[in-house]
Design an enzyme around this catalytic site. Structure first.
Site, PDB file in Angstrom:
ATOM      1  N   SER A 179     -10.974  -0.998  -1.606  1.00  0.00           N
ATOM      2  CA  SER A 179      -9.772  -0.991  -0.770  1.00  0.00           C
ATOM      3  C   SER A 179     -10.106  -1.324   0.674  1.00  0.00           C
ATOM      4  CB  SER A 179      -9.104   0.383  -0.803  1.00  0.00           C
ATOM      5  OG  SER A 179      -8.308   0.547  -1.930  1.00  0.00           O
TER       6      SER A 179
ATOM      7  N   ASP B 122       0.860  -1.185   0.000  1.00  0.00           N
ATOM      8  CA  ASP B 122       0.000   0.000   0.000  1.00  0.00           C
ATOM      9  C   ASP B 122       0.893   1.232   0.000  1.00  0.00           C
ATOM     10  OD1 ASP B 122      -2.307   1.802   0.699  1.00  0.00           O
ATOM     11  OD2 ASP B 122      -3.305  -0.104   1.051  1.00  0.00           O
TER      12      ASP B 122
ATOM     13  N   HIS C 102      -4.362   6.008   3.568  1.00  0.00           N
ATOM     14  CA  HIS C 102      -4.926   4.796   2.983  1.00  0.00           C
ATOM     15  C   HIS C 102      -4.279   3.521   3.539  1.00  0.00           C
ATOM     16  CE1 HIS C 102      -5.737   1.787  -0.222  1.00  0.00           C
ATOM     17  NE2 HIS C 102      -6.832   2.489  -0.428  1.00  0.00           N
TER      18      HIS C 102
END
Length: 777
Positions: free
Chosen positions: A568, A149, A222
């Site tokens: 995600s 990520d 994220h």
């Protein structure tokens, strides 16, 4: 991915061709499989020799090499001209030479909704449904989840190592230092961290280190969000803006985390989402993850268009990770609701769609005529509920010189609203064009006190929420029309946005998120994808200390936990479950774990009705795969459909990837049909004759059992099994059968349209369900 239409993360990334890269760019040269016996320097020398065959000097050859891969693929990445790439691709031993492509990065209630009771840790157990899988798995203890990520914020409470035992002896990784990150940021929870940026910097130049950290540290949030969703520790009394108060926890709260940062902030001259992930960098991350000893890889990354397997860095790397029995879980993508947009469709990957949980973040709107509209929102800013404010439509309060057309009217685009007409008012703005958070910022800039974000017809009932910089609520399309009618019915319309609250046990749930990418799987129409769906809408999890809720320059708020939406967010839910299954069944293959997830998934919502989309239309397996993940059932599935690395190679041989031939594996002259890959589901396009499919199941349930076949095929299709009864005498016993699929005359069936059905094996206790999709010609 994430904030679906915001500039923070967008799966829809369109990159201009940069003149500086017109002649040279990074290519991945793939030879297929290797034994892994050679040392890295020996592998590099071999790769240099290949490069020297197309480069003018040895210096050029060595300088052009980006990565040599040792543990995953037999291959390398290098800076080549199109002509050099073409010459290498003509070599017999080369499977493919493809440009390195750009990918983009695509939870207080969600785990309870999945039946895991917020993943309570041992000292705080309250034995209820879902506790058994957590107890058996020891909460994922000593299972290592690799997160590819954009890094991690290690100071988050979700990554505390309090009470955790020593780092597993099997771990071989490192904690790589860099900007604002060193070995002290790893602990017994985050046991390793690395970063990969060579391909990114080759394509876009040096990283802007004021915008991102040249280290494993997460600047955008994220990676922190996905890591804490998969394996975050139990953190009590977490909320955001007063909403969704509860215990934040990952699915496997005692599992270890290995961080692989391969996604980076956008360079200034490239539009789109804030995170860019390059194929060659991701392959390097997978290569190290294999050597480091991870058990599960969670990859919330994808493309906006389906990509052929051997042209896809994630697919190639995942194939070789599976050889080492690593479970690879990937996002289906956020290009829905358009059909045939699926990312990560390879059959060795667990592909995850996104759906809702049974929670609503209510932010009611009260109109001056007494009408109450149940909007939704998550902002922490509040209006006085006893005060009614003037209400205006964004299309009526633009600057006098602001040109409007059908596409821009009412959209509240930057610098279009008149402060004179907006100050002190609540403004109704329509979704579409610009980002949602920028619309709210424009209302605030113009002096508005509140903001209503209204869906147009395209968005219908979709509720994707953002933490705006002023009091705000979002409304569905039908309610938007009601508000507009009210505004036009009186000379002095008023409204107020009332204090919000969290509503649990909402029905129906789950529903499919409109952004989740859909099948069919255009890379191979015989493989039904996605595999399952999991919570991916308004998921509350840990966040970066450097990223505000909106990501806008004007937003200086620092937050610890934040809501985010996308496939995600769904991906680490399944990765967390996979970690629990690996802990309970350490000898199961990655295919067996995928099978358990697929054959136990649920196709009905909490009202007992078929799962639908946001507008109430029944969803299909091209949206939810086998259905909504049920971890407690997956831990004890009865039967599994197993597959090996060799099975996948044979599959690729039959899928016309004949150039996989190399010294390690030779494709047979007549490989089996792709339909015969031992997958727990199947799809048949253009059925016009009888087709026979082979399958094998392994008994992982009762020692002695008898399973009976039943099916509900699509209309116009006949499905039979031979044999139709399977008798098992011991655990791990295998039984094979064939499924005969035939068209039958039915004038009501529409040609060239998919119908959906299922077949099951049941012994009275276990129900092992497989999904099918068939179109007739």
């Amino acid at each position: 991915m994430n904030n679906i239409s915001s500039p923070i993360f967008s799966l829809f990334l369109f990159l201009p061709l940069l003149a500086s890269c017109a002649q040279k760019q990074v290519y991945i040269v793939y030879f297929g499989e290797h034994s892994g016996e050679k040392a890295l320097h020996e592998i590099e020398e071999t790769h240099h020799s290949y490069l020297l065959s197309v480069k003018e000097t040895e210096e050029d050859a060595r300088a052009s090499l980006i990565y040599s891969y040792k543990h995953s693929i037999n291959g390398f990445s290098a800076v080549l001209t199109p002509d050099e790439a073409s010459k290498l691709s003509e070599l017999e031993e080369v499977v493919s030479v493809v440009p390195s492509k750009v990918h983009t990065v695509q939870t207080t209630r969600s785990w309870e909704f999945l039946g895991l009771n917020e993943a309570k840790e041992p000292s705080l157990l309250n034995r209820r449904m879902g506790d058994e899988i957590l107890l058996k798995s020891k909460y994922g203890e000593n299972v290592i989840i690799g997160m590819i990520d954009n890094g991690v914020w290690p100071e988050s409470r979700s990554f505390s190592d309090e009470g955790m035992g020593p780092v597993p002896k099997s771990w071989k990784g490192i904690c790589q230092s860099g900007d604002a990150f060193n070995s002290s940021h790893c602990n017994k929870k985050i046991i390793g961290a690395r970063y990969y940026i060579k391909d990114y910097e080759q394509q876009f130049g040096p990283l802007n280190r004021t915008a991102d950290f040249l280290s494993p540290r997460d600047v955008a949030g994220h990676g922190t969000h996905t890591a804490s969703t998969a394996a975050g520790r139990r953190v009590p009394t977490v909320a955001r803006g007063g909403y969704a108060s509860g215990v934040a926890s990952g699915g496997a709260p005692m599992a270890r985390l290995a961080i692989y940062k391969a996604c980076w902030v956008n360079p200034p001259n490239v539009s789109g989402g804030i995170n860019m992930c390059m194929d060659a960098d991701m392959l390097a991350a997978i290569d190290d993850a294999i050597a480091d000893g991870v058990h599960v890889l969670s990859i919330s990354i994808g493309t906006s268009t389906p990509t052929d397997y051997t042209d896809d860095g994630i697919a190639i790397g995942a194939l070789h990770a599976v050889k080492h029995n690593i479970v690879v879980v990937c996002a289906a993508g956020n290009s829905g609701p358009t059909p045939a947009t699926l990312s990560n469709p390879a059959p060795w990957i667990i592909t995850v769609g996104a759906s809702t949980v049974d929670r609503e973040l209510s932010s009611p709107l009260l109109l001056g005529n007494g009408t109450k509209i149940m909007g939704q929102g998550i902002t922490s800013y509040k209006l006085n509920k006893k005060t009614m404010y003037p209400l205006v439509y964004g299309g009526d309060v633009v600057n006098s010189n602001g040109a409007q057309n059908v596409s821009t009217i009412g959209r509240c685009l930057p610098n279009t609203l008149s402060p004179k007409k907006v100050r002190g008012k609540i403004v109704l703005c329509m979704r579409g064009l610009g980002s949602r958070v920028e619309k709210g910022l424009e209302v605030k800039r113009a002096g508005g006190v509140g903001f209503i974000l209204a869906n147009n017809k395209v968005y219908g009932n979709d509720m994707t929420l953002d933490d705006h910089l002023l009091p705000q609520t979002s409304v569905i399309y039908d309610d938007a029309l009601r508000i507009l009618r009210y505004i036009n019915s009186t000379t002095s319309p008023t409204a107020t946005i009332m204090p919000g609250k969290t509503i649990l046990h909402k029905k129906p749930a789950p529903t499919m998120a409109p952004f989740t990418s859909q099948g069919p799987n255009v890379i191979d129409l015989n493989i039904l994808k996605p595999d399952v769906t999991a919570p991916g809408v308004d998921i509350l999890a840990a966040w970066s200390g450097r990223s505000s809720p909106t990501g806008l320059p004007a937003d200086h708020r620092v937050i610890e936990y934040y809501f985010d939406s996308g496939t995600s967010m769904a991906t680490p839910h399944v990765a967390g479950v996979a970690a629990l299954l690996r802990a309970i069944h350490p000898k199961w293959s990655s295919a067996a774990i995928r099978s358990a997830l697929i054959t136990t998934a649920e196709t009905r919502n909490n009202m007992g009705q078929p799962i639908s989309d946001m507008n109430g239309t029944p969803a299909t397996p091209f949206q939810f795969g086998a259905g909504h993940s049920r971890p407690t059932k997956a831990a004890d599935p009865g039967l599994v459909y197993d597959a090996s690395f060799t099975d996948y190679i044979l599959y690729l041989c039959s899928a016309a990837y004949k150039k996989l031939n190399n010294t390690i594996f030779k494709c047979p002259n007549s490989p089996p049909s792709t339909l015969d890959l031992n997958y727990p589901s199947f799809a048949i396009p253009n059925l016009n004759r009888t087709v026979t499919i082979k399958r094998t199941v392994t008994n992982v349930g009762s020692k002695k059992s008898i399973y009976f076949f039943s099916s509900r095929p699509p209309v116009g299709v006949s499905v039979k099994a031979n044999p139709s009864i399977l008798q098992f005498n011991h655990v791990n016993q295998k039984k094979s059968f064939t499924i005969t699929v035939s068209p039958r005359h039915d004038p009501t069936v529409k040609k060239n349209e998919y119908g959906f059905g299922w077949y099951t094996w049941t012994d009275g206790h276990y129900i092992v369900r497989s999904t099918m999709a068939v179109s007739l010609v």
